[in-house]
Scaffold this active site. Structure first.
Site, short mmCIF file in Angstrom:
data_model
loop_
_atom_site.label_atom_id
_atom_site.label_comp_id
_atom_site.label_asym_id
_atom_site.label_seq_id
_atom_site.Cartn_x
_atom_site.Cartn_y
_atom_site.Cartn_z
N GLY A 146 0.82 -1.21 0.00
CA GLY A 146 0.00 0.00 0.00
C GLY A 146 0.86 1.26 0.00
N THR A 147 1.97 1.20 0.69
CA THR A 147 2.86 2.37 0.76
C THR A 147 3.33 2.74 -0.65
OG1 THR A 147 3.59 1.66 2.95
CG2 THR A 147 5.01 3.23 1.78
N ASN A 150 -7.09 4.14 9.64
CA ASN A 150 -6.63 2.87 10.21
C ASN A 150 -6.66 2.86 11.73
OD1 ASN A 150 -4.47 4.73 9.14
ND2 ASN A 150 -3.27 3.60 10.66
N GLN A 198 -7.64 0.22 4.14
CA GLN A 198 -8.40 -0.41 5.23
C GLN A 198 -9.80 -0.86 4.84
OE1 GLN A 198 -7.43 -1.53 8.03
NE2 GLN A 198 -5.39 -0.61 8.17
N HIS A 236 -2.24 -7.58 2.37
CA HIS A 236 -2.15 -8.21 3.69
C HIS A 236 -3.23 -7.73 4.67
CE1 HIS A 236 0.01 -5.17 6.33
NE2 HIS A 236 0.30 -4.65 5.16
N THR A 261 10.09 -7.84 -11.66
CA THR A 261 9.39 -9.11 -11.87
C THR A 261 8.30 -9.28 -10.82
OG1 THR A 261 11.41 -10.04 -12.77
CG2 THR A 261 9.71 -11.62 -12.09
N CYS A 304 3.11 0.78 12.51
CA CYS A 304 4.37 1.35 12.07
C CYS A 304 4.91 2.35 13.08
CB CYS A 304 4.17 2.04 10.72
SG CYS A 304 3.12 1.09 9.65
#
Ligand SMILES: Cc1ncc(COP(=O)(O)O)c(C=O)c1O
Length: 386
Positions: free
Chosen positions: A74-75, A153, A181, A203, A239, A327
């Site tokens: 997501g970042t 979040n 989210q 995730h 890849t 985080c």
């Protein structure tokens, strides 16, 4: 080692990989490990499976598969959307965002400021809401992009992204939303929302870490952030993580099938937990408005004690919850989200986020409700002046 049972109430940090997702991924680790860009059949087969996954995640958000770029997280998706808006419109050097975004957005914007761009971080009200009039007034002729998250979040508070997208459309400005989210919790329809860019991360949806997507609306100019090979139709070098992408596709399919029932069930569990805490533990109150809010998130302040102590004692009885985002947990700084909502430092430091998911049960909620009052009473008794 005897492993303690885990009562997992931190689904906004990450989610358990669904067994069906693991099953879907294994062949791509064991047998079908070809490079999807290779021209021979063995590689092409991996590419075809990736196309299937692209169609599934596109269906989850009602996009065309060609509008989906797979990323590493997501970042990366957030950084890429803002980067693209700035590089495709070099004359525009202003970004409009909010003070309560995830660090995946905030830190990138702070870096942009150091590079000479101007960024406006919109304030929020005490209930976590945004003033849309102020948002509209803050759009300038040199605004390259408005980037506003859909669901917070930490508190679960939802921003009216459809209305924000409409304002941006009227003003002729690109709009990005960090929707990391939301999948599995809300219906996502990029056509209905009418956004230009939207970020997701696998995730948070019972798929593995290390894969995400950026939706880029057709005909919106795009400048890649990661430059290298011609993967993702020249939009993201590197890849592809085939096994995880296949897992992401399977997770999207599962989420679509169960969204309505599961979000209702999870909401009932969240409300049982929240009502139980607010009603059963003195000196507690919710952070953020009750609605509109994600169905799975509850952020609660416990007067007079530090979140760190609560989390430690919860951990001792197998309960996983968090303060702030994963985080920033571990730092002593109070949550920037709660601070932006006007919470005092003491209140921000005494707040805990419980975030539920599809694997939580009523028995687990009741276990928390059983354990928590004693933990809070114990901490209060040992607090200075307690
Ligand atoms: C709202 C939001 N945006 C972005 C991210 C970052 O996603 P990732 O961990 O995939 O980089 C998160 C993760 O916690 C999040 O909650």
């Amino acid at each position: 080692m005897n492993q303690q049972r885990v009562y997992y109430f931190d689904n906004n940090a990450t989610t358990r990989v669904a067994p069906e997702v693991v099953d879907a991924m294994i062949p791509f680790l064991r047998e079908q490990w070809g490079n999807p860009s290779s021209t021979y059949g063995f590689g092409r087969q991996a590419g075809e499976q990736m196309d299937g996954a692209r169609a599934r995640v596109a269906a989850l958000i009602n996009a065309d598969p060609r509008e989906v770029i797979f990323t590493s997280c997501g970042t990366e998706s957030n950084n890429s959307a803002i980067h693209s808006a700035l590089t495709t419109q070099p004359e525009k050097r202003h970004v409009l965002t909010t003070a309560v975004e995830h660090s995946a957005n905030l830190k990138f914007c702070e870096l942009l400021q150091k590079q000479g761009y101007t960024v406006t971080f919109l304030p929020v009200a005490p209930d976590g809401g945004l003033d849309l009039e102020l948002l509209e007034k803050s759009i300038r002729p040199e605004t390259a992009i408005v980037s506003v998250m859909w669901a917070n979040n930490e508190t679960g508070v939802l921003f009216p992204v459809r209305d924000i997208a409409a304002i941006c459309r009227r003003k002729g400005v690109l709009f990005h939303t960090d929707a990391v989210q939301t999948p599995g919790k809300l219906k996502i329809d990029v056509r209905e929302l009418d956004v230009d860019f939207l970020s997701l991360s696998a995730h948070k949806l019972h798929a593995p870490k290390g894969v995400g997507l950026l939706y880029v609306k057709r005909r919106v100019k795009y400048q890649p952030y990661i430059v290298g090979g011609g993967q993702e139709r020249g939009r993201r070098g590197g890849t592809e993580n085939v096994a995880s992408i296949v897992g992401f596709g399977r997770a999207a399919e599962l989420a679509m099938a169960s969204l309505r029932d599961e979000s209702r069930r999870v909401r009932a569990l969240r409300d049982r937990l929240e009502d139980g805490i607010l009603g059963g533990v003195p000196g507690t109150s919710r952070n953020g408005g009750k609605e509109p809010r994600l169905p799975n998130t509850s952020n609660i302040a416990f007067d007079g004690i530090e979140a760190e102590g609560i989390l430690m004692l919860l951990d001792q009885v197998g309960i996983c919850a968090s303060s702030g985002s994963a985080c920033t947990t571990g730092s002593l700084d109070p949550s920037h989200v709660l601070t932006a909502m006007g919470c005092t430092t003491a209140r921000a430091r005494s707040s805990i986020r419980f975030s539920l998911g599809i694997y939580n049960t009523e028995a687990e909620v009741d276990y928390v409700l059983e354990r928590l009052p004693g933990i809070i009473a114990r901490l209060r008794a040992s607090a200075p002046g307690g």
